[in-house]
Write an enzyme that holds these catalytic residues in place. Structure first.
Site, PDB file in Angstrom:
ATOM      1  N   ASN A 428      33.608  29.280  33.147  1.00 39.37           N
ATOM      2  CA  ASN A 428      35.000  29.108  33.545  1.00 39.37           C
ATOM      3  C   ASN A 428      35.890  30.068  32.766  1.00 39.37           C
ATOM      4  O   ASN A 428      36.021  29.949  31.540  1.00 39.37           O
ATOM      5  CB  ASN A 428      35.458  27.671  33.283  1.00 39.37           C
ATOM      6  CG  ASN A 428      36.956  27.497  33.496  1.00 39.37           C
ATOM      7  OD1 ASN A 428      37.406  27.319  34.625  1.00 39.37           O
ATOM      8  ND2 ASN A 428      37.735  27.561  32.424  1.00 39.37           N
ATOM      9  N   GLU A 429      36.442  31.064  33.458  1.00 38.93           N
ATOM     10  CA  GLU A 429      37.520  31.943  32.970  1.00 38.93           C
ATOM     11  C   GLU A 429      37.144  32.849  31.806  1.00 38.93           C
ATOM     12  O   GLU A 429      38.025  33.414  31.153  1.00 38.93           O
ATOM     13  CB  GLU A 429      38.771  31.114  32.618  1.00 38.93           C
ATOM     14  CG  GLU A 429      39.365  30.406  33.824  1.00 38.93           C
ATOM     15  CD  GLU A 429      40.673  29.683  33.539  1.00 38.93           C
ATOM     16  OE1 GLU A 429      41.073  29.605  32.359  1.00 38.93           O
ATOM     17  OE2 GLU A 429      41.294  29.178  34.487  1.00 38.93           O
ATOM     18  N   ASP A 430      35.863  33.052  31.546  1.00 37.55           N
ATOM     19  CA  ASP A 430      35.504  33.919  30.419  1.00 37.55           C
ATOM     20  C   ASP A 430      35.771  35.394  30.719  1.00 37.55           C
ATOM     21  O   ASP A 430      36.043  36.172  29.797  1.00 37.55           O
ATOM     22  CB  ASP A 430      34.028  33.711  30.052  1.00 37.55           C
ATOM     23  CG  ASP A 430      33.797  32.355  29.401  1.00 37.55           C
ATOM     24  OD1 ASP A 430      34.776  31.591  29.252  1.00 37.55           O
ATOM     25  OD2 ASP A 430      32.644  32.042  29.060  1.00 37.55           O
ATOM     26  N   SER A 483      33.810  31.683  37.339  1.00 40.22           N
ATOM     27  CA  SER A 483      34.964  31.231  38.116  1.00 40.22           C
ATOM     28  C   SER A 483      36.195  31.437  37.240  1.00 40.22           C
ATOM     29  O   SER A 483      36.323  30.787  36.205  1.00 40.22           O
ATOM     30  CB  SER A 483      34.813  29.757  38.499  1.00 40.22           C
ATOM     31  OG  SER A 483      35.898  29.329  39.301  1.00 40.22           O
ATOM     32  N   HIS A 500      41.635  31.767  40.275  1.00 43.56           N
ATOM     33  CA  HIS A 500      42.395  30.666  39.707  1.00 43.56           C
ATOM     34  C   HIS A 500      43.864  31.067  39.787  1.00 43.56           C
ATOM     35  O   HIS A 500      44.320  31.915  39.020  1.00 43.56           O
ATOM     36  CB  HIS A 500      41.988  30.412  38.263  1.00 43.56           C
ATOM     37  CG  HIS A 500      40.596  29.884  38.108  1.00 43.56           C
ATOM     38  ND1 HIS A 500      40.070  29.496  36.897  1.00 43.56           N
ATOM     39  CD2 HIS A 500      39.615  29.662  39.023  1.00 43.56           C
ATOM     40  CE1 HIS A 500      38.824  29.062  37.064  1.00 43.56           C
ATOM     41  NE2 HIS A 500      38.528  29.177  38.354  1.00 43.56           N
TER      42      HIS A 500
END
Length: 844
Positions: A428-430, A483, A500
């Site tokens: 997530n969002e790395d 993501s 996102h």
């Protein structure tokens, strides 16, 4: 004599203490699974951290080591049998001793362990089991110091979390507290067996016509089994069976074929038939061990193809394109053993009630319990599963890579038989961290070993290690590196991959009316924060003086940076804040503020889902929308659409209506009033459309009315479209036109679909912003009947919200009520009490 494996839970007789305390400080443990905070609460050693600012008073717990111990007896062990301890999950740095002998050291919360203990047992009498749990908080800090070669960067929580394979939200997040748990958070079992099934894997393909399943079951057995028996069962009836000898290395493959197989579909697209796959390890005609799982058969794919918008990103199941409307999932409690199978079911049944068919298991929590995925299988909820990395630049030293490899293998194996699990994402969002801090990333460089030497070594996990394990363990399930991710482009690219979309609330803080203009090919996060239901607000505040919108306690229960400004900004931009702008008498300032935050959230998600679902029919311009977030882990103000106590916020109902199988939408082109200093546009174009997820065309009637906000009268003749053909699984534009804002009085556009004379969907478009509108004397009437409320109004009424009451289930809420179109709200059970409600406007 050989016998079947016996397994029993080691769940009672435990006690615990802080490791560095004396032996007279042991306290009882109610049961295992558990974590230390639960046991301290049970023993009345700490205040409830979910109330007031008590979280601060219990922070010390995470700075200490804790010890759990118990004694157990072992049944007679026949000759040739072995004894094992099975640890399903230890949180997190655990040293296990049996009878003063070290048998296990674990440093990964996401791993299970099988430990042979036959030689360590006291054959008669009691066996002493001790587990020391070191402080993950302190160990994380030590690891960071030990590895100066890596630049530790983390958004949310402290950077020490990045080297620890533990649920990352335990360090605190922008919706949750800092509660550093420790303990045996999943079951511990004792096994006595002659042989056990170590591995079983179901692989299959569907024939071109989807009528036949051709597959195989691969099995590895530890021990001296002679043959393996495979049985496939449907609703208790065996539909296929076969037997195969076990090879010398304990492995075997059993082939199967099912003709006229019943296929598994997402909710709303078909049924969810589940087959029992039963594998027996047999010797001398006796079953030594059994592996049994439910599974469903389906063909799934992530469709990515070039088009005029860029590259698509959507899910196809059994040759049907699926618009994935749903929500993101975080752990439903900070204390994980509290989440029972019944609570999982209650949460997931809420999704089905709300017409949601996909959830995304977020990468800062856990690989959820089996009950979560079992329920998704039964209900037809698609699961987007993140690997457990979130919002950071993760290190990748050798030992950590080995741990991640085992973590991925174990959890893919545990979840791969679930038909609901449709996609895995690496994190997530790395990649947003990589972009923001300009860490090394050359998309064209495919040398994985070189990535480990750069400043973004976690790329090794996401683009090499995890996809390689997926290919080996679950090759039929789609994998996506992150993501969000855009295939080497900027992660905010709206033309490819998922996005996102946090430029509403975070980022540039766009007005939520622009959601339809800023969506991507798949919107896997977006949202607006609000207060929880008022009863939940009261549950987290113990003192009356703290029950006002700006109290320290209520601010403390909203962990989002800058939430005071952002909530206030979105309310000030859109709504009047004066108390006399609201219906109802006796409402406190807090109740009115809660209502406004929730109405703001509701309006935001309405613009998002309405606009993005419309784009589904435009070459699959948008493949899905997953609001952040479905749930909470404690009572708080957050982006959740259902609060910690499973109380629905108004936004829940907005999404429910937006995701109906056939839904109508109406919207005028957004005019940004603040940029032009409240100068109105001379004219506004508008359109009416129908979005459908039905696989078949349908015939409906459409009505569009133009209703004065001041008088409640129609200012133009209604537009009626009869016998309209609605495109299957797509979007149909029905009406378009223009409003003259200089000559026509302020009015709403009210549209609805009628099927056989019955209204199946409504939508209302209002002039924006609401703060410019005069909404007095709405003439609202709520008639109470057994099992239902009937709501009517003399003038257009915005956001009529019935207060949520525990035990009462409403079929709908947060209504826009239009003259001449009364709405019925069904209520669970029979109630004759006058419901408490409020809406935007007031009566003289």
């Amino acid at each position: 004599m050989t016998a079947a494996a016996e397994r029993s839970a080691v769940e009672t007789g435990w006690k615990f203490k802080r490791t560095d305390q004396s032996d007279d400080s042991w306290a009882p443990v109610a049961t295992v699974p558990t974590v230390v905070h639960m046991d301290l609460l049970d023993n009345k050693k700490i205040p409830d951290p979910f109330i007031d600012t008590n979280e601060l008073d219990v922070e010390w717990i995470g700075e200490h080591s804790w010890t759990y111990q118990t004694t157990f007896t072992v049944p007679d062990v026949p000759n040739g049998a072995s004894v094992y301890l099975l640890f399903d999950g230890l949180d997190t740095f655990a040293h296990v001793r049996l009878n003063n002998i070290s048998i296990l050291e674990s440093e990964n919360m996401f791993l299970s362990h099988r430990v042979a203990i036959t030689d360590n047992l006291h054959p008669s009498g009691f066996n002493h089991l001790v587990i020391d749990f070191d402080s993950a908080l302190l160990r994380g800090r030590e690891l960071e110091k030990k590895h100066p070669e890596h630049r530790f960067i983390a958004h949310n929580g402290e950077t020490g979390r990045l080297g620890v394979r533990k649920a990352q939200y335990h360090w605190g997040w922008d919706w949750g507290p800092v509660l550093m748990t420790a303990g045996p958070f999943r079951p511990i079992r004792l096994e006595v067996s002659f042989a056990y099934i170590d591995f079983a894997k179901v692989d299959y393909e569907l024939s071109y016509g989807l009528s036949t399943v051709i597959g195989k079951v691969s099995v590895d057995i530890a021990g001296s089994a002679e043959e393996v028996v495979l049985s496939l069962q449907y609703k208790g009836k065996e539909v296929y069976s076969t037997t195969t000898p076990v090879a010398a290395d304990g492995s075997t493959i059993l082939n199967f074929q099912l003709d006229d197989a019943k296929l598994w579909y997402p909710s709303g697209y078909g049924e969810q038939p589940l087959y029992d796959v039963v594998v027996h390890a047999v010797k001398g005609g006796k079953t030594l061990d059994t592996w049994e799982k439910k599974t469903g058969f389906r063909r799934s794919e992530l469709v990515q193809k070039k088009d005029r918008h860029g590259e698509s990103f959507y899910i196809r199941v059994n040759n049907i394109d699926i618009f994935c409307g749903g929500s993101c999932w975080i752990p439903a409690d900070n204390f994980l053993p509290r989440i029972t199978p019944d609570k999982y079911r209650s949460w997931l049944e809420l999704m089905i009630e709300g017409n949601q068919i996909m959830t995304r298991v977020w990468g800062g929590g856990i690989y959820e319990e089996d009950a979560f995925y079992d329920t998704c299988d039964e209900l037809g909820i698609l699961v987007w599963q993140d690997f457990m990395f979130a919002c950071g630049s993760y290190p990748a030293w050798t030992g950590l890579r080995d741990s991640v490899r085992e973590e991925a293998k174990q959890n893919i194996r545990r979840l791969r038989h679930h038909p609901s699990v449709i996609l895995w994402a690496g994190n997530n969002e790395d990649y947003q961290i990589q972009e923001e801090y300009k860490l090394d990333y050359d998309y064209e460089n495919k040398d994985a070993e070189s990535w480990l030497k750069g400043s973004f070594p976690a790329r090794y996990y996401y683009e090499y290690l995890l996809p390689a394990i997926m290919k080996e363990e679950a090759p039929a399930v789609a994998y996506w590196p992150s993501s969000p991710f855009s295939g080497g482009k900027n992660s905010f690219d709206l033309t490819i991959g998922d996005v996102h979309q946090w430029n509403v609330w975070h980022g540039t803080q766009e007005k939520y009316q622009k959601y339809d203009q800023i969506g991507g090919r798949f919107n896997s996060e977006f949202g607006l924060a609000s207060f929880p239901v008022i009863d939940t607000v009261h549950s987290m505040v113990s003192k009356t003086q703290d029950l006002h919108p700006q109290s320290r306690v209520l601010d403390f229960h909203n962990k989002a940076d800058g939430h005071e400004r952002r909530i206030a900004t979105y309310i000030a931009e859109n709504f009047q804040i004066l108390p006399n702008h609201f219906s109802g008498s006796g409402d406190s300032p807090l109740q009115l503020w809660v209502y406004l935050t929730q109405l703001s959230q509701s309006e935001a998600v309405a613009y998002a889902y309405r606009g993005w679902r419309r784009e589904w029919g435009d070459e699959r311009r948008c493949g899905g929308a997953l609001v952040w977030q479905l749930n909470d882990c404690w009572p708080a103000s957050s982006w959740a659409i259902v609060d910690y106590y499973l109380r629905r916020k108004p936004a829940f109902y907005i999404i429910k209506r937006a995701l109906q199988p056939i839904v109508i939408g109406v919207q005028r082109v957004h005019h940004d009033w603040s940029v032009c200093h409240a100068r109105p546009a001379k004219s506004s174009a508008y359109s009416v459309w129908v979005a459908s997820s039905s696989p078949r065309e349908s015939k409906v009637d459409i009505e569009l009315r133009f209703i004065s906000i001041e008088s409640g009268k129609d200012i133009r003749p209604a537009v009626i479209k009869s016998n309209v053909t609605v495109t299957a699984n797509g979007t149909t534009t029905v009406i378009s036109g223009e409003i003259n804002n200089l000559t026509e009085e302020l009015h709403v556009l009210a549209t609805r679909i009628l099927e056989n004379g019955v209204t199946i969907s409504r939508d209302v478009d209002w002039p924006q912003p609401f703060k410019y509108l005069s909404l007095e004397n709405r003439g609202v009437k709520v008639d109470v009947h057994p099992g239902r409320y009937v709501v009517s109004a003399e003038r257009p009424t915005k956001g009529l919200v019935f207060e949520e009451v525990d035990g009462v289930v409403l079929s709908d809420n947060c209504l826009d009520v239009i003259p001449g179109d009364p709405q019925v709200v069904e209520i669970g059970g029979s109630s004759t009490a006058q419901p408490k409600s409020r809406y935007l406007g007031f009566e003289h």
